[in-house]
Motif scaffolding. Sequence first.
Motif, short mmCIF file in Angstrom:
data_model
loop_
_atom_site.label_atom_id
_atom_site.label_comp_id
_atom_site.label_asym_id
_atom_site.label_seq_id
_atom_site.Cartn_x
_atom_site.Cartn_y
_atom_site.Cartn_z
N ASP A 146 18.31 -35.46 -36.10
CA ASP A 146 19.06 -35.32 -37.37
C ASP A 146 19.62 -36.50 -38.01
OD1 ASP A 146 20.89 -36.49 -36.22
OD2 ASP A 146 21.63 -34.09 -35.94
N GLY A 147 18.71 -37.52 -37.13
CA GLY A 147 19.62 -39.22 -37.61
C GLY A 147 20.91 -39.76 -37.88
N THR A 148 22.30 -38.93 -36.81
CA THR A 148 23.29 -39.22 -36.81
C THR A 148 23.85 -39.87 -35.92
OG1 THR A 148 23.48 -37.26 -35.76
CG2 THR A 148 24.15 -37.21 -38.22
N LYS A 149 24.45 -40.69 -35.09
CA LYS A 149 25.21 -40.99 -34.23
C LYS A 149 26.11 -39.87 -32.80
CE LYS A 149 27.29 -45.40 -32.60
NZ LYS A 149 27.77 -45.81 -32.76
N GLU A 150 25.76 -40.39 -32.21
CA GLU A 150 27.25 -38.91 -31.58
C GLU A 150 28.01 -40.02 -30.59
OE1 GLU A 150 27.20 -34.07 -30.07
OE2 GLU A 150 25.64 -35.27 -30.97
N VAL A 151 29.23 -39.73 -30.59
CA VAL A 151 29.70 -40.29 -29.27
C VAL A 151 30.46 -39.24 -28.25
CG1 VAL A 151 31.28 -41.39 -30.26
CG2 VAL A 151 32.15 -39.88 -30.19
N TYR A 152 30.48 -39.57 -27.17
CA TYR A 152 30.75 -38.07 -25.84
C TYR A 152 31.73 -38.65 -24.93
CZ TYR A 152 26.02 -36.36 -27.13
OH TYR A 152 24.47 -36.23 -27.76
N PHE A 153 32.61 -37.70 -24.67
CA PHE A 153 34.04 -37.93 -24.03
C PHE A 153 34.03 -36.42 -22.94
CE2 PHE A 153 38.50 -37.24 -22.40
CZ PHE A 153 38.72 -38.82 -22.78
N ALA A 154 33.45 -37.39 -21.45
CA ALA A 154 33.51 -36.28 -20.77
C ALA A 154 34.77 -36.34 -19.88
CB ALA A 154 31.89 -36.66 -20.13
N LYS A 155 35.56 -35.44 -18.89
CA LYS A 155 35.95 -34.58 -18.10
C LYS A 155 35.68 -34.27 -16.79
CE LYS A 155 40.91 -36.77 -20.01
NZ LYS A 155 42.36 -36.10 -20.03
N ARG A 156 35.79 -35.06 -16.11
CA ARG A 156 35.17 -34.13 -14.39
C ARG A 156 36.81 -32.73 -14.69
NH1 ARG A 156 35.58 -37.61 -10.37
NH2 ARG A 156 37.86 -36.96 -10.60
N LEU A 157 36.21 -32.04 -14.16
CA LEU A 157 37.08 -30.61 -14.24
C LEU A 157 37.25 -30.15 -13.13
CD1 LEU A 157 35.60 -28.19 -16.25
CD2 LEU A 157 37.39 -29.60 -17.09
N GLY A 158 38.13 -31.03 -12.11
CA GLY A 158 38.51 -30.81 -10.76
C GLY A 158 38.92 -31.35 -9.80
N ALA A 159 38.88 -32.29 -8.70
CA ALA A 159 38.96 -33.41 -7.59
C ALA A 159 37.76 -33.43 -7.82
CB ALA A 159 39.38 -32.87 -6.36
N TYR A 160 37.57 -35.17 -7.36
CA TYR A 160 36.16 -36.00 -7.12
C TYR A 160 35.37 -35.05 -5.58
CZ TYR A 160 33.50 -39.49 -5.95
OH TYR A 160 31.84 -40.64 -5.51
N LEU A 161 34.41 -34.83 -6.01
CA LEU A 161 33.86 -34.11 -5.05
C LEU A 161 33.87 -33.02 -4.81
CD1 LEU A 161 32.82 -37.43 -2.12
CD2 LEU A 161 31.68 -36.52 -4.12
N ASN A 162 34.87 -32.41 -5.68
CA ASN A 162 34.43 -31.25 -5.21
C ASN A 162 35.41 -30.48 -6.29
OD1 ASN A 162 35.13 -28.46 -4.08
ND2 ASN A 162 37.06 -29.20 -4.07
N SER A 163 34.22 -30.60 -7.35
CA SER A 163 35.01 -29.84 -9.21
C SER A 163 34.47 -28.77 -9.51
CB SER A 163 34.45 -30.85 -10.24
OG SER A 163 33.15 -31.51 -10.62
N ALA A 164 35.07 -28.03 -10.41
CA ALA A 164 34.31 -27.09 -10.61
C ALA A 164 33.80 -27.26 -12.07
CB ALA A 164 35.15 -26.02 -11.29
N GLY A 165 33.53 -28.33 -12.75
CA GLY A 165 32.51 -28.92 -13.56
C GLY A 165 32.55 -30.39 -14.48
N THR A 166 32.37 -29.95 -15.25
CA THR A 166 32.44 -31.07 -16.43
C THR A 166 32.52 -30.91 -18.34
OG1 THR A 166 31.56 -32.58 -15.03
CG2 THR A 166 32.22 -33.47 -17.19
N ALA A 167 33.86 -31.08 -18.47
CA ALA A 167 33.89 -30.37 -19.83
C ALA A 167 33.36 -31.80 -20.91
CB ALA A 167 35.52 -30.05 -20.37
N ARG A 168 32.67 -31.78 -21.92
CA ARG A 168 32.41 -32.48 -22.70
C ARG A 168 32.37 -32.55 -23.73
NH1 ARG A 168 25.99 -34.15 -22.77
NH2 ARG A 168 26.30 -33.39 -24.37
N LEU A 169 33.48 -33.27 -24.25
CA LEU A 169 33.76 -33.57 -26.67
C LEU A 169 33.00 -34.48 -27.09
CD1 LEU A 169 35.53 -32.10 -28.03
CD2 LEU A 169 37.49 -33.10 -27.96
N SER A 170 32.40 -33.74 -27.97
CA SER A 170 31.58 -35.05 -29.13
C SER A 170 31.47 -34.49 -29.44
CB SER A 170 30.25 -34.84 -28.50
OG SER A 170 29.76 -33.71 -28.54
N GLN A 171 31.62 -35.63 -31.02
CA GLN A 171 31.62 -36.15 -32.29
C GLN A 171 30.39 -36.55 -33.18
OE1 GLN A 171 35.09 -38.15 -33.55
NE2 GLN A 171 35.02 -36.72 -35.55
N LYS A 172 29.79 -36.21 -34.43
CA LYS A 172 29.01 -36.90 -35.02
C LYS A 172 29.36 -37.71 -35.50
CE LYS A 172 25.15 -33.49 -34.83
NZ LYS A 172 24.32 -34.03 -34.30
N ILE A 173 28.97 -39.30 -36.11
CA ILE A 173 29.68 -39.90 -36.35
C ILE A 173 29.08 -40.37 -37.01
CG2 ILE A 173 31.88 -40.23 -35.45
CD1 ILE A 173 30.37 -42.22 -34.27
#
Length: 173
Positions: A146-173
């Motif tokens: 689509d010819g756009t740039k997208e930025v991503y910010f991710a956070k681990r959901l839980g402890a290091y090596l014992n997480s529930a997963g990852t949440a990633r929020l992004s935005q097209k700029i």
Amino acid sequence: MKLQKLVSLFLVLTILLFTSLNVMATCGSQVQTLVTQPPYSNLAAVLTDTEKVKLTNLLKAVKDDATYNKLLTEANAVAAMIANGRMMIALPDGTVVVDTAKGANNTFANFKVKAINENHNTRISILDAQLHDCGIGLEQKFSTTDGTKEVYFAKRLGAYLNSAGTARLSQKI
């Protein structure tokens, strides 16, 4: 003489311990700097530690349509907090649980058969969030689709090596 060597050894070990703990608690200086500057700071202001805890609890509770829909509702609310926002939540193995860009494809049945989106375990921001001690991953990509740039910010959901997963929020700029 032996006491002096023991004291010296103790001091060296103490310094190494504090240095190691300090390094483990943070990301690299470049990540720390980028998180405080737009566009990452805008995403970080939305995906706060409080929101991270809420998403973690909702993700851990997913077991049927009702609990899945609670997570989906929260993900949509988070994505709506920023212009052109998108929230993606994945398990530690990269299985996509929710992707607000996929609309009606977000169902508990599709999640169970891994049909919401392709596996995201090789995405840089997600991988970094899982591997960095601080639990944060950043990424920028240009989309040839689509010819756009997208930025991503991710956070681990839980402890290091014992997480529930990852949440990633992004935005097209």
